[in-house]
Design an enzyme around this catalytic site. Structure first.
Site, mmCIF file in Angstrom:
data_model
loop_
_atom_site.group_PDB
_atom_site.id
_atom_site.type_symbol
_atom_site.label_atom_id
_atom_site.label_comp_id
_atom_site.label_asym_id
_atom_site.label_seq_id
_atom_site.Cartn_x
_atom_site.Cartn_y
_atom_site.Cartn_z
ATOM 1 N N LYS A 147 0.844 -1.198 0.000
ATOM 2 C CA LYS A 147 0.000 0.000 0.000
ATOM 3 C C LYS A 147 0.878 1.247 0.000
ATOM 4 O O LYS A 147 1.806 1.349 0.825
ATOM 5 C CB LYS A 147 -0.806 -0.001 1.299
ATOM 6 C CG LYS A 147 -2.300 0.109 1.140
ATOM 7 C CD LYS A 147 -2.932 -0.094 2.495
ATOM 8 C CE LYS A 147 -4.314 0.483 2.515
ATOM 9 N NZ LYS A 147 -4.906 0.429 3.862
HETATM 10 C C1 E4P Z 1 -8.406 0.739 4.151
HETATM 11 O O1 E4P Z 1 -7.557 0.338 3.428
HETATM 12 C C2 E4P Z 1 -8.283 1.950 4.968
HETATM 13 O O2 E4P Z 1 -7.085 1.923 5.668
HETATM 14 C C3 E4P Z 1 -9.445 2.089 5.910
HETATM 15 O O3 E4P Z 1 -10.627 1.656 5.268
HETATM 16 C C4 E4P Z 1 -9.592 3.455 6.498
HETATM 17 O O4 E4P Z 1 -10.768 3.492 7.249
HETATM 18 P P1 E4P Z 1 -11.085 4.634 8.325
HETATM 19 O O5 E4P Z 1 -11.420 5.883 7.591
HETATM 20 O O6 E4P Z 1 -12.257 4.091 9.076
HETATM 21 O O7 E4P Z 1 -9.853 4.782 9.175
#
Ligand code: E4P
Length: 215
Positions: A83
Site C-alpha cells: 500500500k
Molecule cells: C483501508 O484500506 C483503509 O485503511 C481504511 O478503510 C480506512 O478506514 P477509516 O477511515 O475508518 O480509518
C-alpha cells in the site's frame, strides 16, 4: 464483489475465514498499532490465515525510500499487496515497480476520481477511495466511487476499485450497486450484513410451528 476485512485483528480474520467469505485483508499503521504486535510479524501472521491479498502499508515518504520499503514489504509473504499513499512519490513508486518487479500495489488515501485516474495510469492493482472520511468531511463519498467505476469502465483500466473507510452496511450496498470490485470493511459491518431482525423472527416462528406438528 470481493469482501475484504479492514482489520489487523487475527481473531476477526479467523472468524471471517471460517465463514468462507474472506477474500482479502487490508491493514494500515493505525490498525496494526491497535494490536500491539510488531509490524512484520502482524503482516506475516495475517498472510498465514488469509490466502487472499493482504495489504501492508508503506510509511516512507520519498520515492527512493518508498522503493526500498515496497520491495521489503512485498517479500514478507507471496500474498502481500503493497500500500502506498496517493502522493507524487507514491505514484512514481507504483510506476517504477509494478511492471518491472511485478509488485502489486494498493494506492491508498484516495479522495477524488482524478486521483484514481492517475493511480490506474501508474499501474495500480487496487485504488482505495476513503468514502467514510469523505462523508465525514461533508462530501458525497459514494459519488466518487460511481465516478471512478465509470471512468475505469470507459477506458478499460484493470485497476480494481477497493471501496475503503466503510462505516455501515448501506455503504456496502451502494458500492456494490456502483460496481466497485471490492469492499473492505470492519468486522462489525461484515457481521451486520448477515443479520436481519425479520430473519430471526422468521426462524423462531418456524421452529415454534414445527414443534406443533404431530411426530
Ligand atoms: C483501508 O484500506 C483503509 O485503511 C481504511 O478503510 C480506512 O478506514 P477509516 O477511515 O475508518 O480509518
Amino acid at each position: 464483489m470481493k469482501f475484504f476485512l479492514d482489520t489487523a485483528n487475527l481473531n476477526e480474520i479467523r472468524e471471517a475465514a471460517k465463514l468462507g467469505f474472506l477474500d482479502g485483508v487490508t491493514t494500515n499503521p493505525s490498525l496494526i498499532a491497535r494490536e500491539k504486535r510488531r509490524f512484520d510479524d502482524a503482516i506475516r501472521e495475517i498472510c498465514d490465515v488469509c490466502k487472499g491479498p493482504v495489504s501492508a502499508e508503506c510509511v516512507s515518504e520519498t520515492f527512493e525510500e518508498l522503493k526500498v520499503e515496497a520491495v521489503r514489504l512485498s517479500k514478507l509473504a507471496p500474498n502481500v499487496v503493497v500500500k502506498v499513499p496517493l502522493t507524487k512519490d507514491g505514484l512514481k513508486t507504483v510506476r517504477a515497480l509494478s511492471e518491472s518487479d511485478g509488485i502489486r500495489f494498493n494506492v491508498t488515501l484516495c479522495f477524488s476520481a482524478n486521483q484514481a485516474l492517475l493511480a490506474a495510469k501508474a499501474g495500480a492493482t487496487y485504488i482505495s477511495p476513503f468514502i467514510g472520511r469523505l462523508d465525514d468531511a461533508g462530501h458525497d463519498g459514494m459519488q466518487v466511487i460511481r465516478d471512478i467505476c465509470q471512468i475505469y469502465k470507459n477506458y478499460e483500466f484493470r485497476t480494481e476499485v477497493l471501496t475503503a473507510s466503510i462505516r455501515h452496511p448501506l455503504h456496502v450496498l451502494d458500492a456494490a450497486k456502483a460496481g466497485s470490485h471490492v469492499a473492505t470493511m470492519p468486522f462489525a459491518v461484515f457481521d451486520k450484513l448477515i443479520s436481519h431482525p425479520l430473519t430471526d423472527i422468521g426462524v423462531a416462528r418456524f421452529l415454534e410451528d414445527y414443534r406443533k406438528i404431530p411426530k
